[in-house]
Design a protein around this motif. Sequence first.
Motif, PDB file in Angstrom:
ATOM      1  N   ALA A 253       1.442   5.089  15.513  1.00 22.13           N
ATOM      2  CA  ALA A 253       1.827   4.164  14.952  1.00 22.13           C
ATOM      3  C   ALA A 253       2.866   2.898  15.114  1.00 22.13           C
ATOM      4  O   ALA A 253       3.921   3.521  15.392  1.00 22.13           O
ATOM      5  CB  ALA A 253       2.027   4.365  12.920  1.00 22.13           C
ATOM      6  N   GLU A 254       2.271   2.099  15.044  1.00 18.64           N
ATOM      7  CA  GLU A 254       3.400   1.200  16.011  1.00 18.64           C
ATOM      8  C   GLU A 254       3.954  -0.484  14.909  1.00 18.64           C
ATOM      9  O   GLU A 254       4.916  -0.920  14.480  1.00 18.64           O
ATOM     10  CB  GLU A 254       3.397   0.082  16.749  1.00 18.64           C
ATOM     11  N   VAL A 255       3.432  -0.776  13.909  1.00 15.30           N
ATOM     12  CA  VAL A 255       3.241  -0.665  12.445  1.00 15.30           C
ATOM     13  C   VAL A 255       2.980  -0.442  11.217  1.00 15.30           C
ATOM     14  O   VAL A 255       1.648  -0.454  10.958  1.00 15.30           O
ATOM     15  CB  VAL A 255       2.646  -2.664  12.767  1.00 15.30           C
ATOM     16  N   MET A 256       4.165  -0.301  10.627  1.00 18.90           N
ATOM     17  CA  MET A 256       3.509   0.423   9.509  1.00 18.90           C
ATOM     18  C   MET A 256       3.087  -0.247   8.099  1.00 18.90           C
ATOM     19  O   MET A 256       4.514  -1.015   7.728  1.00 18.90           O
ATOM     20  CB  MET A 256       4.361   1.720   9.014  1.00 18.90           C
ATOM     21  N   VAL A 257       2.673  -0.785   7.407  1.00 15.09           N
ATOM     22  CA  VAL A 257       2.972  -1.382   6.435  1.00 15.09           C
ATOM     23  C   VAL A 257       3.403  -0.375   4.627  1.00 15.09           C
ATOM     24  O   VAL A 257       2.918   1.073   4.644  1.00 15.09           O
ATOM     25  CB  VAL A 257       1.078  -1.676   6.334  1.00 15.09           C
ATOM     26  N   VAL A 258       4.426  -1.182   4.207  1.00 15.04           N
ATOM     27  CA  VAL A 258       5.423   0.247   4.135  1.00 15.04           C
ATOM     28  C   VAL A 258       5.080  -0.165   2.013  1.00 15.04           C
ATOM     29  O   VAL A 258       4.659  -2.198   1.256  1.00 15.04           O
ATOM     30  CB  VAL A 258       6.292   0.470   3.513  1.00 15.04           C
TER      31      VAL A 258
END
Length: 224
Positions: A197-202
Amino acid sequence: MKNKVAVSIYVFNFLEIGKKIEELINVGIDWIHVDIMDGNFVNNYALCQKFCKDIKEKYSNITIDAHLMCLEPQRYIDSFAQSGVTYFNFHFESVTDKSEENIINIIKNIHSKNMQAVMAINPETNPSIINKYLSVLDGVMCMSIKPGFNGQKLNELVYDNLKYLSDYKKDKNLNFFIQVDGGVREETYQKLKQCGAEVMVVGAFINVANNQLIEQIKKIEGGL
């Protein structure tokens, strides 16, 4: 791509969204994830094009990632392009005509409107089914929960999905980014990163007091 945080504003109190965005910008957040739900593809309703437009008009440097949990998302390409969206993020499962020609045409249409095309897949969807699109997509988002509801436990199928996409990307020397949405917690974020995972939606992960925001962001972007 360097690890990035994309903040899902759906988890916040909508009466305080403006204040929350200001707080996020002040600590360096520049990627906002906006959940769009039609009540058909998922049971909930949420947000719309105007919400994206209002954010972009006030914060021109913000990157807006519109996550369409909507049936036939291609119907909304023009209106979201007019709303200042950067990433048109649509579910493979939500398109009825899954012929290669139709999917490619959707991606081409997104690009023609000066947006980047991101394809989302649910945890149970084998990522190999979208291999033929990975050379033209800008990103792939692996859901780690059932779309449409916050607070769910992470579905561990996502780890294999991320690993598959990461390996495929390296093997084929492709440039799409790998994003994950849902279940990012203290006990999961490191393994999600390790799997690709390079972009994490948090959301809940950074729904903390102001003095803790930077530390939480650094865990993902800075390698803590």
